[in-house]
Design a protein around this motif. Sequence first.
Motif, PDB file in Angstrom:
ATOM      1  N   PHE A  56       0.702  -1.162  -0.120  1.00  0.00           N
ATOM      2  CA  PHE A  56      -0.114  -0.001   0.031  1.00  0.00           C
ATOM      3  C   PHE A  56       0.981   1.445  -0.085  1.00  0.00           C
ATOM      4  O   PHE A  56       0.560   2.063  -0.607  1.00  0.00           O
ATOM      5  CB  PHE A  56      -1.023   0.034   1.159  1.00  0.00           C
ATOM      6  CG  PHE A  56      -1.898  -1.019   1.022  1.00  0.00           C
ATOM      7  CD1 PHE A  56      -2.655  -1.360  -0.064  1.00  0.00           C
ATOM      8  CD2 PHE A  56      -2.470  -1.576   2.230  1.00  0.00           C
ATOM      9  CE1 PHE A  56      -3.477  -2.076  -0.208  1.00  0.00           C
ATOM     10  CE2 PHE A  56      -3.478  -2.491   2.274  1.00  0.00           C
ATOM     11  CZ  PHE A  56      -4.015  -2.743   0.999  1.00  0.00           C
ATOM     12  N   ASN A  57       1.848   1.090   0.778  1.00  0.00           N
ATOM     13  CA  ASN A  57       2.870   2.507   0.953  1.00  0.00           C
ATOM     14  C   ASN A  57       3.703   2.606  -0.360  1.00  0.00           C
ATOM     15  O   ASN A  57       3.700   3.713  -1.016  1.00  0.00           O
ATOM     16  CB  ASN A  57       3.773   2.326   1.976  1.00  0.00           C
ATOM     17  CG  ASN A  57       4.364   3.661   2.293  1.00  0.00           C
ATOM     18  OD1 ASN A  57       3.734   4.632   2.485  1.00  0.00           O
ATOM     19  ND2 ASN A  57       5.688   3.655   2.537  1.00  0.00           N
ATOM     20  N   GLY A  58       3.917   1.610  -1.230  1.00  0.00           N
ATOM     21  CA  GLY A  58       4.599   1.693  -2.361  1.00  0.00           C
ATOM     22  C   GLY A  58       3.602   2.312  -3.333  1.00  0.00           C
ATOM     23  O   GLY A  58       3.995   3.267  -4.344  1.00  0.00           O
ATOM     24  N   LEU A  59       2.294   1.882  -3.464  1.00  0.00           N
ATOM     25  CA  LEU A  59       1.191   2.629  -4.216  1.00  0.00           C
ATOM     26  C   LEU A  59       1.445   4.140  -3.931  1.00  0.00           C
ATOM     27  O   LEU A  59       1.479   5.004  -4.894  1.00  0.00           O
ATOM     28  CB  LEU A  59       0.065   1.919  -4.037  1.00  0.00           C
ATOM     29  CG  LEU A  59       0.053   0.530  -4.678  1.00  0.00           C
ATOM     30  CD1 LEU A  59      -1.584  -0.121  -4.554  1.00  0.00           C
ATOM     31  CD2 LEU A  59       0.255   0.388  -6.359  1.00  0.00           C
ATOM     32  N   ARG A  60       1.392   4.462  -2.602  1.00  0.00           N
ATOM     33  CA  ARG A  60       1.366   5.805  -2.189  1.00  0.00           C
ATOM     34  C   ARG A  60       2.515   6.647  -2.930  1.00  0.00           C
ATOM     35  O   ARG A  60       2.536   7.731  -3.229  1.00  0.00           O
ATOM     36  CB  ARG A  60       1.341   5.886  -0.741  1.00  0.00           C
ATOM     37  CG  ARG A  60       1.525   7.238  -0.014  1.00  0.00           C
ATOM     38  CD  ARG A  60       1.592   7.143   1.402  1.00  0.00           C
ATOM     39  NE  ARG A  60       2.108   8.448   1.865  1.00  0.00           N
ATOM     40  CZ  ARG A  60       3.349   8.561   2.145  1.00  0.00           C
ATOM     41  NH1 ARG A  60       4.230   7.872   1.533  1.00  0.00           N
ATOM     42  NH2 ARG A  60       3.699   9.715   2.511  1.00  0.00           N
ATOM     43  N   ILE A  61       3.819   5.971  -2.706  1.00  0.00           N
ATOM     44  CA  ILE A  61       4.976   6.444  -3.197  1.00  0.00           C
ATOM     45  C   ILE A  61       4.755   6.796  -4.662  1.00  0.00           C
ATOM     46  O   ILE A  61       5.189   7.717  -5.136  1.00  0.00           O
ATOM     47  CB  ILE A  61       6.132   5.680  -2.746  1.00  0.00           C
ATOM     48  CG1 ILE A  61       6.380   5.751  -1.282  1.00  0.00           C
ATOM     49  CG2 ILE A  61       7.432   6.028  -3.634  1.00  0.00           C
ATOM     50  CD1 ILE A  61       7.233   4.494  -0.765  1.00  0.00           C
ATOM     51  N   ILE A  62       4.363   6.043  -5.502  1.00  0.00           N
ATOM     52  CA  ILE A  62       4.293   6.085  -6.891  1.00  0.00           C
ATOM     53  C   ILE A  62       3.250   7.290  -7.046  1.00  0.00           C
ATOM     54  O   ILE A  62       3.493   8.064  -8.252  1.00  0.00           O
ATOM     55  CB  ILE A  62       3.591   4.641  -7.514  1.00  0.00           C
ATOM     56  CG1 ILE A  62       4.698   3.663  -7.698  1.00  0.00           C
ATOM     57  CG2 ILE A  62       3.041   5.145  -8.957  1.00  0.00           C
ATOM     58  CD1 ILE A  62       4.127   2.316  -7.913  1.00  0.00           C
ATOM     59  N   LEU A  63       2.078   7.155  -6.245  1.00  0.00           N
ATOM     60  CA  LEU A  63       1.301   8.371  -6.585  1.00  0.00           C
ATOM     61  C   LEU A  63       1.926   9.833  -6.216  1.00  0.00           C
ATOM     62  O   LEU A  63       1.571  10.712  -6.911  1.00  0.00           O
ATOM     63  CB  LEU A  63      -0.121   8.307  -5.661  1.00  0.00           C
ATOM     64  CG  LEU A  63      -0.791   7.079  -6.213  1.00  0.00           C
ATOM     65  CD1 LEU A  63      -2.227   6.841  -5.121  1.00  0.00           C
ATOM     66  CD2 LEU A  63      -1.558   7.324  -7.447  1.00  0.00           C
TER      67      LEU A  63
END
Length: 140
Positions: free
Chosen positions: A93-100
Amino acid sequence: MAEQTTTQVTITPPKATRVSSGTLYRGREGMWSWVLHRITGVAIYFFLLVHILDTALVRVSPAAYNAVIGTYKTPIMGLGETALVAAIGFHAFNGLRIILIDFLPKGPKYQRLMFWIVIALWIILLIGFVPRQLMNVFSE
């Protein structure tokens, strides 16, 4: 002879500036997500390393492989599996946040809100997983 003049220069120290504690990585959500992302990443890496090594045992000695797999059927390892799923969930989930944050123009503006969304999704994941996992671990 030419007359020599001296000029005196006074250097004053700059005024003390107040450092804002609300920057992206100073003890706020951004820093904690950075720290947790690194910790979960390292934990997942070591799990994968151990998993590859114990799976490779099947080619070397099936008896040794069975012995290692037998040790994984303990409650302590069941709790370890729970921690592993928690780490993978947060990391994903945090990896997706970083991408965003990296690819959306207003990503950095909403990084704090996205952190709390990650935490909410992570808790929902754990609410769905942990009770069932603990029933499996402690029912045997």
